[in-house]
Design an enzyme around this catalytic site. Structure first.
Site, PDB file in Angstrom:
ATOM      1  N   GLY A  46      -7.771 -38.464   8.540  1.00  0.00           N
ATOM      2  CA  GLY A  46      -6.771 -39.433   8.964  1.00  0.00           C
ATOM      3  C   GLY A  46      -5.725 -39.625   7.885  1.00  0.00           C
ATOM      4  N   GLN A  51       0.742 -43.908   3.296  1.00  0.00           N
ATOM      5  CA  GLN A  51       0.242 -43.042   2.224  1.00  0.00           C
ATOM      6  C   GLN A  51       1.254 -41.983   1.792  1.00  0.00           C
ATOM      7  OE1 GLN A  51      -3.555 -42.429   4.659  1.00  0.00           O
ATOM      8  NE2 GLN A  51      -4.260 -42.053   2.580  1.00  0.00           N
ATOM      9  N   CYS A  92     -10.787 -41.438   1.102  1.00  0.00           N
ATOM     10  CA  CYS A  92      -9.373 -41.642   1.413  1.00  0.00           C
ATOM     11  C   CYS A  92      -8.557 -40.671   0.575  1.00  0.00           C
ATOM     12  CB  CYS A  92      -8.994 -43.077   1.083  1.00  0.00           C
ATOM     13  SG  CYS A  92      -7.273 -43.461   1.399  1.00  0.00           S
ATOM     14  N   LEU A  93      -7.550 -40.051   1.196  1.00  0.00           N
ATOM     15  CA  LEU A  93      -6.714 -39.106   0.446  1.00  0.00           C
ATOM     16  C   LEU A  93      -5.938 -39.819  -0.669  1.00  0.00           C
ATOM     17  CD1 LEU A  93      -5.372 -36.839   3.347  1.00  0.00           C
ATOM     18  CD2 LEU A  93      -7.206 -36.336   1.709  1.00  0.00           C
ATOM     19  N   HIS A 134      -9.685 -47.898   9.372  1.00  0.00           N
ATOM     20  CA  HIS A 134      -9.283 -47.506   8.009  1.00  0.00           C
ATOM     21  C   HIS A 134      -7.767 -47.251   7.966  1.00  0.00           C
ATOM     22  CE1 HIS A 134     -10.015 -44.963   4.212  1.00  0.00           C
ATOM     23  NE2 HIS A 134      -8.758 -44.709   4.528  1.00  0.00           N
ATOM     24  N   GLU A 135      -7.273 -46.499   8.954  1.00  0.00           N
ATOM     25  CA  GLU A 135      -5.838 -46.151   8.943  1.00  0.00           C
ATOM     26  C   GLU A 135      -4.973 -47.368   9.260  1.00  0.00           C
ATOM     27  OE1 GLU A 135      -5.198 -43.486   7.548  1.00  0.00           O
ATOM     28  OE2 GLU A 135      -7.174 -42.576   7.767  1.00  0.00           O
ATOM     29  N   HIS A 138      -4.345 -49.299   6.235  1.00  0.00           N
ATOM     30  CA  HIS A 138      -3.265 -48.759   5.390  1.00  0.00           C
ATOM     31  C   HIS A 138      -1.914 -49.341   5.818  1.00  0.00           C
ATOM     32  CE1 HIS A 138      -5.054 -45.840   2.709  1.00  0.00           C
ATOM     33  NE2 HIS A 138      -5.656 -45.196   3.685  1.00  0.00           N
TER      34      HIS A 138
END
Ligand code: NI
Length: 168
Positions: A46, A51, A92-93, A134-135, A138
């Site tokens: 994701g 991000q 997470c990236l 999660h997304e 963000h």
């Protein structure tokens, strides 16, 4: 097609609250294509626009094994979340090499625009439910490690700073 640079925690730009997309136009379609490419190259499941330093409500997700079932959520709104919780290990990236267990609603319903600008309702459980939450976090300026204890969070901050110094 450009692969987009990803912001790394604790970059303060990750705390920006994203604005709704006014219109799903060519600019947004290009952004989505670039975000998908970036997510696949980085082997994430994701990615939120936050991000990649674009503060508009755009999320891409693909939890399929083959990486061939992209889900695009524009202006996602949470319609319902179960009282039932689930724990899952998240990464997470924007927080490289750090994985930890997070408790979230086990099921959610969200409404979002697709790439054609049409509203769609999505019901999710398991990994997809965790990923959507999660997304969406963000987009609200929140990174998953904020759910962890202050002790763990501090340890991760130190680790993240070290990784940044060696250029990971
Ligand atoms: Ni993330």
């Amino acid at each position: 097609m450009t692969r987009l640079p990803i912001l790394h925690y604790p970059d303060t730009r990750l705390t920006t609250v994203a604005k709704p997309v006014a219109m799903v136009d060519e600019r947004i379609k290009t952004l989505v294509a670039q975000m998908l490419m970036t997510m696949y190259e980085e082997e994430g499941v994701g990615l939120a626009a936050t991000q990649v330093d674009v503060h508009e409500q755009v999320v891409v997700i693909d939890i399929s094994d083959g990486g061939d079932q992209p889900l695009v959520l524009i202006n996602p709104q949470l319609l319902w979340a179960s009282d039932e919780r689930q724990q899952s290990k998240e990464g997470c990236l924007s927080v490289p090499q750090i994985y930890d267990s997070v408790s979230r609603a086990a099921q959610v319903k969200v409404r979002a625009l697709d790439l054609n600008g049409l509203p769609r309702d999505i019901e999710a459980d398991g990994l997809l439910a965790a990923c959507i939450q999660h997304e969406m976090d963000h987009l609200a300026g929140k990174v998953f490690i904020e759910y962890l204890s202050p002790l763990k969070r501090n340890r991760y901050k130190i680790k993240a700073a070290k990784l940044q110094r060696v250029g990971v």
